[in-house]
Design an enzyme around this catalytic site. Structure first.
Site, PDB file in Angstrom:
ATOM      1  N   ASP A 113       5.683   6.281  -4.936  1.00  0.00           N
ATOM      2  CA  ASP A 113       6.644   6.889  -5.858  1.00  0.00           C
ATOM      3  C   ASP A 113       5.982   8.119  -6.470  1.00  0.00           C
ATOM      4  OD1 ASP A 113       8.105   4.601  -5.355  1.00  0.00           O
ATOM      5  OD2 ASP A 113       8.416   4.081  -7.461  1.00  0.00           O
ATOM      6  N   HIS A 169       0.929   3.234  -0.100  1.00  0.00           N
ATOM      7  CA  HIS A 169       1.188   2.491   1.132  1.00  0.00           C
ATOM      8  C   HIS A 169       0.959   3.352   2.373  1.00  0.00           C
ATOM      9  CE1 HIS A 169       3.365  -0.861  -1.041  1.00  0.00           C
ATOM     10  NE2 HIS A 169       3.323   0.085  -1.967  1.00  0.00           N
ATOM     11  N   SER A 256      -2.063  10.036 -11.458  1.00  0.00           N
ATOM     12  CA  SER A 256      -2.911  10.113 -10.276  1.00  0.00           C
ATOM     13  C   SER A 256      -2.220  10.979  -9.227  1.00  0.00           C
ATOM     14  CB  SER A 256      -3.170   8.711  -9.710  1.00  0.00           C
ATOM     15  OG  SER A 256      -3.365   7.778 -10.746  1.00  0.00           O
TER      16      SER A 256
END
Length: 296
Positions: A113, A169, A256
Site C-alpha cells: 500500500d 509482498h 518507509s
C-alpha cells in the site's frame, strides 16, 4: 501540503500527514535542522522511540490514531483489544480478501500500500529523488555491477506513510536471493524531507535483494527505513520459490519507502500512473493492485 492522485475516484486528494507540524518545523527551521542532524536522524532516537512503540503502554494511542486517519479496521486480522503494542498494530496483518491479487501472470502488481511514482528509461547515475534532486544507483546499493543491469530500466518508488499497511509482498512468482543490509541514518521519507535532504535514500538505513521473477526478469527490491523505523523485518526464506502476493517482510513504526528497479523493456506501466508521474504527482495504490503489464 501533499497532493496525490486517487485512481479509483479519478480525483486529486490531499494527504493527511501524521506529525505534519513536527515535520515542517524539523525540516524548515534552523533549530529543527540542528536537532535533526544532532539527534533525530541517529539510530539512538529511533531505537528509543521503537522501545516505546513495542511497550504495552503505547497501545493506548491505537484507537485515536486509527480514528484520526480513517484506518479501516474491518480489514485487520486483529481487533483493537488484541494488539499488545502500537508496533503490533502498526505492522498488523490484513485479511486476504481485503487485498485481492491481480493474478494474471502478465500483470505487474504493487508490492505494498502507498503512493507511487515511476520513472522510465532511467540513467543509473542520475535517478530522480524529487524534482531537482538526483542520486546514483551505485550509491544506493553499493554494487556497481548490479547497478549497471538497470540502465535504461524502470524505477518505481512506493512511499508508505505511517497510516498505511506496512507489510510488503512479492509482485510475481519467483526466487528471491539473500538480503544485503546497509547501515545509515533515519531521515523521514516524507516529501517534506525529500525536498530538503540531498541523496536521502542513499543516506538512510536500507536493505536490498535481487528477486528473480518468472515474468519480469531480475527485479531489484530496496527497502528504506526512516525516522522511528526501528527495524526492517524480512520474513521470506532466501533462495526458495515464492508465489505472487506472498509476504516478503514488514516495517516497524514510521514512514518507509520501497524502491523497485526493473530491467529495460520488461514492463509497461499503466497510463494513469505514468501521466501523473510525469507531473511529479504520486498515485495511491493498494498491495496486489495492477500497476503495469509485461512487455512481450
Amino acid at each position: 501540503m501533499i497532493k496525490y492522485y486517487n485512481r479509483k475516484t479519478k480525483n486529486y486528494e490531499i494527504e493527511k500527514i501524521a506529525g505534519e507540524k513536527y515535520l515542517n518545523w524539523t525540516y524548515n527551521s534552523p533549530v529543527g535542522m540542528t536537532i535533526l542532524e544532532k539527534f533525530i536522524k541517529k539510530k539512538l532516537f529511533s531505537k528509543i522511540y521503537g522501545l516505546y512503540c513495542n511497550s504495552k503502554i503505547s497501545s493506548y494511542k491505537i484507537k485515536k490514531f486509527a480514528t484520526d486517519f480513517n484506518i479501516n479496521m474491518s480489514h485487520s486480522e486483529k481487533s483493537f483489544n488484541d494488539f499488545k503494542s502500537f508496533n503490533d498494530f502498526f505492522s498488523r496483518k490484513l485479511i486476504k480478501s481485503s487485498r485481492p491479487i491481480a493474478d494474471n501472470k502478465n500483470f505487474l502488481i504493487s508490492p505494498c500500500d502507498g503512493k507511487i511514482i515511476v520513472y522510465n528509461n532511467i540513467n543509473m547515475n542520475n535517478i530522480i529523488q524529487v524534482k531537482g534532486i538526483t542520486y546514483k544507483l551505485n550509491d544506493l546499493i553499493q554494487n556497481d555491477s548490479i547497478s549497471k543491469t538497470y540502465e535504461k530500466g524502470t524505477c518505481i518508488i512506493a512511499r508508505l506513510c505511517p497510516t498505511d499497511y506496512h507489510r510488503f509482498h512479492f509482485l510475481d512468482n519467483g526466487i528471491c536471493e539473500s538480503t544485503i543490509k546497509i547501515k545509515g541514518n533515519y531521515y523521514s521519507v516524507n516529501p517534506i524531507a525529500l525536498n530538503k535532504i540531498n541523496n536521502l535514500f542513499c543516506q538512510n538505513k536500507r536493505e536490498w535483494s535481487i528477486f528473480n521473477s518468472d515474468n519480469f526478469g531480475k527485479i531489484l527490491y530496496v527497502e528504506i527505513g526512516a525516522t522511528c523505523v526501528g527495524s526492517i523485518i524480512q520474513t521470506y526464506m532466501p533462495n526458495k520459490k515464492v508465489l505472487k502476493g506472498m509476504e516478503k517482510g514488514y516495517f516497524k513504526f514510521g514512514g518507509s519507502t520501497i524502491v523497485l528497479f526493473l530491467e529495460h523493456n520488461k514492463v509497461i506501466i499503466d497510463e494513469d500512473i505514468l501521466t501523473e508521474s510525469k507531473l511529479g504527482i504520486e498515485t495511491k495504490v493498494l498491495m496486489g493492485e495492477r500497476i503495469g503489464t509485461k512487455l512481450n
